[in-house]
Write an enzyme that holds these catalytic residues in place. Structure first.
Site, PDB file in Angstrom:
ATOM      1  N   ALA A 155       0.836  -1.205   0.000  1.00  0.00           N
ATOM      2  CA  ALA A 155       0.000   0.000   0.000  1.00  0.00           C
ATOM      3  C   ALA A 155       0.869   1.253   0.000  1.00  0.00           C
ATOM      4  O   ALA A 155       0.638   2.189  -0.774  1.00  0.00           O
ATOM      5  CB  ALA A 155      -0.932  -0.007   1.207  1.00  0.00           C
ATOM      6  N   TYR A 156       1.864   1.275   0.863  1.00  0.00           N
ATOM      7  CA  TYR A 156       2.763   2.427   0.955  1.00  0.00           C
ATOM      8  C   TYR A 156       3.543   2.599  -0.343  1.00  0.00           C
ATOM      9  O   TYR A 156       3.678   3.715  -0.861  1.00  0.00           O
ATOM     10  CB  TYR A 156       3.714   2.237   2.135  1.00  0.00           C
ATOM     11  CG  TYR A 156       4.612   3.417   2.411  1.00  0.00           C
ATOM     12  CD1 TYR A 156       4.118   4.578   3.010  1.00  0.00           C
ATOM     13  CD2 TYR A 156       5.974   3.374   2.097  1.00  0.00           C
ATOM     14  CE1 TYR A 156       4.940   5.661   3.276  1.00  0.00           C
ATOM     15  CE2 TYR A 156       6.809   4.448   2.362  1.00  0.00           C
ATOM     16  CZ  TYR A 156       6.288   5.586   2.952  1.00  0.00           C
ATOM     17  OH  TYR A 156       7.105   6.660   3.214  1.00  0.00           O
TER      18      TYR A 156
END
Length: 249
Positions: A155-156
């Protein structure tokens, strides 16, 4: 014996620098560096952070996931200073370290909301202010994760890859307006966030760097200041690695 450190000095007198997420860490270092070089430094964050330094920035409460909160911070800043010369989109959220198929969808969305959509929302409110002045600098703090893709941080990595692409796009859009847009892609930087990680994981990050150390918040701040200074005049839509030699592309 190490050589004495000689840092660049800039004259930002009369200029206003807004840094998101400047309660601590990288954002605070950038805000304080602006203040030391004469700028009026403003922290847009949910909390003010430490106020016991001579360079403590002015704080206007802002949650970058809520557009109405950004609008309120913008109005307060313009009421106080009448202008915004520099914007550093620094606020971010790493999220949990998990394989993609174990990642909670709500947590995934939160990481995107803070890192990517937050940068978008802040920029869309500040850009018109800079357009009216026909001048300005925007610096987006991305991450090497957005270029390399960090395992168990999908996600990051995806959010920061989006920030990198948005930096390139916005830089081209604004190239004829007097506004320059650039990004910074740091590798691991020594902040309190590392205390949440195991010593073995931190050591792994150090081992990946040819310089065999973590970056410092002051090193990120120095690059941000240069990107906002008159010394940087022919770079826009660019992303500058700060990786200790780790980047290999």
């Amino acid at each position: 014996m190490s050589a004495p450190v000689s840092l660049a000095h800039y004259d930002f007198s009369g200029r206003v620098a807004v840094v998101t997420g400047a309660a601590g860490g990288i954002g605070r270092a950038i805000c304080e560096a602006f203040a030391r070089n004469g700028a009026s430094a403003v922290n847009w964050d949910r909390v003010p952070g430490e106020e016991d330094t001579s360079c403590a920035p002015r704080h206007f409460q802002a949650d970058i996931t809520r557009p109405e909160s950004i609008e309120a911070a913008l109005a307060a800043t313009l009421d106080a200073y009448g202008r915004i010369d520099y914007l550093v989109n620094n606020a971010g959220f790493a999220g949990p370290t998990l394989p993609l198929d174990e990642y909670d969808p709500l947590e995934w969305q939160r990481v995107i909301d803070v890192n990517l959509l937050g940068t978008y929302h802040v920029s869309r409110f500040v850009v018109p202010v800079m357009r009216r002045a026909n001048a300005g600098r925007i610096v987006n703090v991305a991450s090497l994760a957005g270029k390399e893709g960090t395992p168990n941080a999908s996600a990051y990595s995806a959010a920061k890859a989006g920030v990198i692409a948005m930096t390139k796009s916005l830089g081209k859009e604004l190239a004829q307006t007097g506004i320059l847009v650039n990004g910074i892609a740091p590798a691991a930087v020594e902040t309190t966030l590392l205390a949440q990680m195991s010593p073995a994981h931190v050591q792994t990050m150090i081992d990946k760097s040819p310089l065999r150390r973590l970056g410092t918040t002051d090193e990120v701040a120095q690059l941000a200041l240069w990107l906002c200074s008159d010394s940087c005049s022919f770079s826009t839509g660019a992303v500058f690695d700060l990786s200790g030699g780790r980047a290999t592309y």
